[in-house]
Write a protein that holds these residues in place. Structure first.
Motif, mmCIF file in Angstrom:
data_model
loop_
_atom_site.group_PDB
_atom_site.id
_atom_site.type_symbol
_atom_site.label_atom_id
_atom_site.label_comp_id
_atom_site.label_asym_id
_atom_site.label_seq_id
_atom_site.Cartn_x
_atom_site.Cartn_y
_atom_site.Cartn_z
ATOM 1 N N GLN A 210 3.034 5.899 -14.632
ATOM 2 C CA GLN A 210 4.303 6.555 -13.881
ATOM 3 C C GLN A 210 4.047 6.101 -12.443
ATOM 4 O OE1 GLN A 210 6.876 7.799 -15.710
ATOM 5 N NE2 GLN A 210 7.864 7.390 -13.639
ATOM 6 N N ALA A 211 2.947 6.292 -11.926
ATOM 7 C CA ALA A 211 2.900 5.795 -10.483
ATOM 8 C C ALA A 211 3.434 4.222 -10.385
ATOM 9 C CB ALA A 211 1.476 6.062 -9.956
ATOM 10 N N GLY A 212 2.977 3.529 -11.124
ATOM 11 C CA GLY A 212 3.425 2.067 -11.043
ATOM 12 C C GLY A 212 4.692 2.152 -11.128
ATOM 13 N N ARG A 213 5.153 2.667 -12.263
ATOM 14 C CA ARG A 213 6.861 2.646 -12.333
ATOM 15 C C ARG A 213 7.652 2.960 -11.027
ATOM 16 N NH1 ARG A 213 5.756 3.631 -18.071
ATOM 17 N NH2 ARG A 213 5.721 5.870 -17.648
ATOM 18 N N ASP A 214 7.080 4.161 -10.619
ATOM 19 C CA ASP A 214 7.702 4.683 -9.473
ATOM 20 C C ASP A 214 7.635 3.746 -8.081
ATOM 21 O OD1 ASP A 214 8.198 6.910 -10.927
ATOM 22 O OD2 ASP A 214 6.779 8.171 -10.061
ATOM 23 N N ALA A 215 6.774 3.196 -8.052
ATOM 24 C CA ALA A 215 6.311 2.072 -6.851
ATOM 25 C C ALA A 215 7.142 0.737 -7.204
ATOM 26 C CB ALA A 215 4.907 1.956 -6.796
ATOM 27 N N GLY A 216 7.522 0.600 -8.634
ATOM 28 C CA GLY A 216 8.066 -0.867 -8.779
ATOM 29 C C GLY A 216 8.843 -1.449 -7.741
ATOM 30 N N PRO A 217 9.969 -1.216 -7.377
ATOM 31 C CA PRO A 217 11.010 -1.707 -6.559
ATOM 32 C C PRO A 217 10.377 -2.036 -5.227
ATOM 33 C CG PRO A 217 12.133 0.092 -7.550
ATOM 34 C CD PRO A 217 10.613 0.404 -7.839
ATOM 35 N N ARG A 218 9.634 -1.303 -4.716
ATOM 36 C CA ARG A 218 8.916 -1.401 -3.451
ATOM 37 C C ARG A 218 7.882 -2.646 -3.552
ATOM 38 N NH1 ARG A 218 4.861 1.285 -1.614
ATOM 39 N NH2 ARG A 218 5.146 2.706 -3.175
ATOM 40 N N LEU A 219 7.079 -2.611 -4.776
ATOM 41 C CA LEU A 219 6.063 -3.307 -4.966
ATOM 42 C C LEU A 219 6.694 -5.070 -5.096
ATOM 43 C CD1 LEU A 219 3.610 -1.854 -7.408
ATOM 44 C CD2 LEU A 219 3.460 -1.967 -4.807
ATOM 45 N N ALA A 220 7.845 -4.928 -5.670
ATOM 46 C CA ALA A 220 8.633 -6.152 -6.000
ATOM 47 C C ALA A 220 9.024 -6.731 -4.703
ATOM 48 C CB ALA A 220 9.691 -6.027 -6.935
ATOM 49 N N SER A 221 9.632 -6.218 -3.903
ATOM 50 C CA SER A 221 10.150 -6.830 -2.473
ATOM 51 C C SER A 221 8.810 -7.165 -1.740
ATOM 52 C CB SER A 221 11.078 -5.779 -1.516
ATOM 53 O OG SER A 221 10.432 -4.873 -1.166
ATOM 54 N N LEU A 222 7.760 -6.160 -1.872
ATOM 55 C CA LEU A 222 6.622 -6.618 -0.832
ATOM 56 C C LEU A 222 5.850 -8.151 -1.434
ATOM 57 C CD1 LEU A 222 4.201 -5.812 1.132
ATOM 58 C CD2 LEU A 222 3.232 -4.737 -0.808
ATOM 59 N N LEU A 223 5.953 -8.145 -2.780
ATOM 60 C CA LEU A 223 5.314 -9.257 -3.263
ATOM 61 C C LEU A 223 6.272 -10.423 -2.960
ATOM 62 C CD1 LEU A 223 2.813 -9.502 -4.847
ATOM 63 C CD2 LEU A 223 3.940 -9.141 -6.972
ATOM 64 N N ALA A 224 7.573 -10.365 -3.084
ATOM 65 C CA ALA A 224 8.524 -11.462 -2.797
ATOM 66 C C ALA A 224 8.316 -11.888 -1.379
ATOM 67 C CB ALA A 224 9.729 -11.033 -3.005
ATOM 68 N N GLY A 225 8.079 -10.814 -0.536
ATOM 69 C CA GLY A 225 8.017 -11.119 1.126
ATOM 70 C C GLY A 225 6.777 -11.822 1.441
ATOM 71 N N ILE A 226 5.887 -11.354 0.625
ATOM 72 C CA ILE A 226 4.377 -11.961 0.725
ATOM 73 C C ILE A 226 4.433 -13.563 0.298
ATOM 74 C CG2 ILE A 226 1.937 -12.228 0.187
ATOM 75 C CD1 ILE A 226 2.096 -8.796 0.451
ATOM 76 N N ALA A 227 4.888 -13.641 -0.869
ATOM 77 C CA ALA A 227 5.007 -14.892 -1.541
ATOM 78 C C ALA A 227 5.697 -16.157 -0.505
ATOM 79 C CB ALA A 227 5.726 -14.790 -2.824
ATOM 80 N N GLY A 228 6.792 -15.489 0.025
ATOM 81 C CA GLY A 228 7.486 -16.368 0.997
ATOM 82 C C GLY A 228 6.663 -16.508 2.401
ATOM 83 N N GLU A 229 5.443 -16.033 2.585
ATOM 84 C CA GLU A 229 4.623 -16.259 3.772
ATOM 85 C C GLU A 229 3.539 -17.164 3.367
ATOM 86 O OE1 GLU A 229 4.877 -15.176 6.992
ATOM 87 O OE2 GLU A 229 6.817 -14.084 6.656
ATOM 88 N N LEU A 230 3.235 -17.416 2.170
ATOM 89 C CA LEU A 230 2.060 -18.166 1.589
ATOM 90 C C LEU A 230 2.205 -19.711 1.597
ATOM 91 C CD1 LEU A 230 0.950 -15.966 -1.247
ATOM 92 C CD2 LEU A 230 0.161 -15.744 0.981
#
Ligand code: 8IG
Length: 265
Positions: free
Chosen positions: A245-265
């Motif tokens: 459940q903690a993972g599901r709750d964090a989902g949208p935030r993690l998705a945008s963090l990961l997309a942002g980081i991928a754009g920096e790599l």
């Protein structure tokens, strides 16, 4: 075939012809809580069931295995996204655990992003906190290396990539990840031990994959999602459904963090 590097080369050859893509730039492994990141990382180029790729195991229930999605990131890089991983506690051995990492390396990836869900030792890290892995302690008693292969782990988790992640979120804390064998969670005494040893996070993945990635010359970024206070620190018992459940709750935030980081790599 019992040469794991040759098996990874065979898997990479399969993927090159499946996707008609000769070379990828990076690979991401999405661990517990991170699966919502897959769809935000870029333009989809296709996907494949990992059970159909040489060296990956078939899922017990069909359709419930990991997939590999290929995407083009906002900055034009080609990324292989592994949704799910083989865990050490499955008992298939360290080579099976790191086969995806070796396959990505054989396909040309020079950067690896490993994500996981884990327990946190720092009481300031509420469930949902993302922590950059600064270093690790491998308590599995195992290694993916064969023979006298002396891999340097002085900077196992790239400082350069941690700085790139902090350009996206300057508040990301850092910690030392301790891998236990699992599948049982730690006792409170084991959690105290991990803290005395210098650990900040406890989990069941990542360190063997990092070792294999460093052997292959990849730069590694490790991202941990604290889904629960480690045993004995949160007051209550550990419940896998709360972890999910903690993972599901964090989902949208993690998705945008990961997309942002991928754009920096
Ligand atoms: I999610 O508290 C998740 N995975 N070892 N301990 C270990 N693995 C975990 C934990 C935890 N939470």
């Amino acid at each position: 075939m019992n040469d794991p590097v040759a098996l990874a080369a065979e898997a990479a050859g399969f993927l090159r012809s499946h996707f008609a893509v000769d070379h990828i730039d990076l690979a991401l492994v999405l661990g517990s809580g991170w699966s919502s990141g897959a769809d935000s990382l870029g333009e989809p180029l296709g996907d494949v069931e990992l059970g159909d790729v040489p060296g990956f195991s078939k899922p017990v229930v069909s359709g419930h295995g990991g997939r590999l999605k290929l995407v083009r990131t906002a900055t034009g890089k080609v990324a292989a996204v592994f949704t799910g991983r083989t865990h050490y506690y499955e008992g298939r051995g360290a080579d099976a655990v790191v086969h995806g990492v070796r396959t990505a390396a054989a396909w040309g990836a020079s950067t690896l992003v490993l994500t996981n869900g884990c327990g946190g030792l720092n009481p300031a890290w509420a469930p949902g906190t993302v922590v950059l892995i600064a270093d690790h302690i491998n308590l599995t008693g195992d290694t993916p290396l064969h023979g006298a292969t002396f891999v340097d782990l002085t900077e196992a988790y790239s400082k350069r990539l941690r700085e790139a992640a902090r350009r996206v979120d300057p508040a990301l804390p850092e910690g030392v990840y301790v891998q236990f064998r699992g599948p049982q969670y730690e006792t409170p005494a084991e959690v105290r031990m991990a803290g005395i040893l210098g650990g900040d996070l406890v989990g069941m993945s990542t360190t063997l994959e990092t070792i294999a990635a460093r052997e292959a010359g990849m730069e590694v970024l490790g991202l941990s999602l604290v889904t629960n206070a480690a045993a004995g620190l949160g007051g209550d018992t550990l419940d896998h459904t709360e972890v999910l459940q903690a993972g599901r709750d964090a989902g949208p935030r993690l998705a945008s963090l990961l997309a942002g980081i991928a754009g920096e790599l």
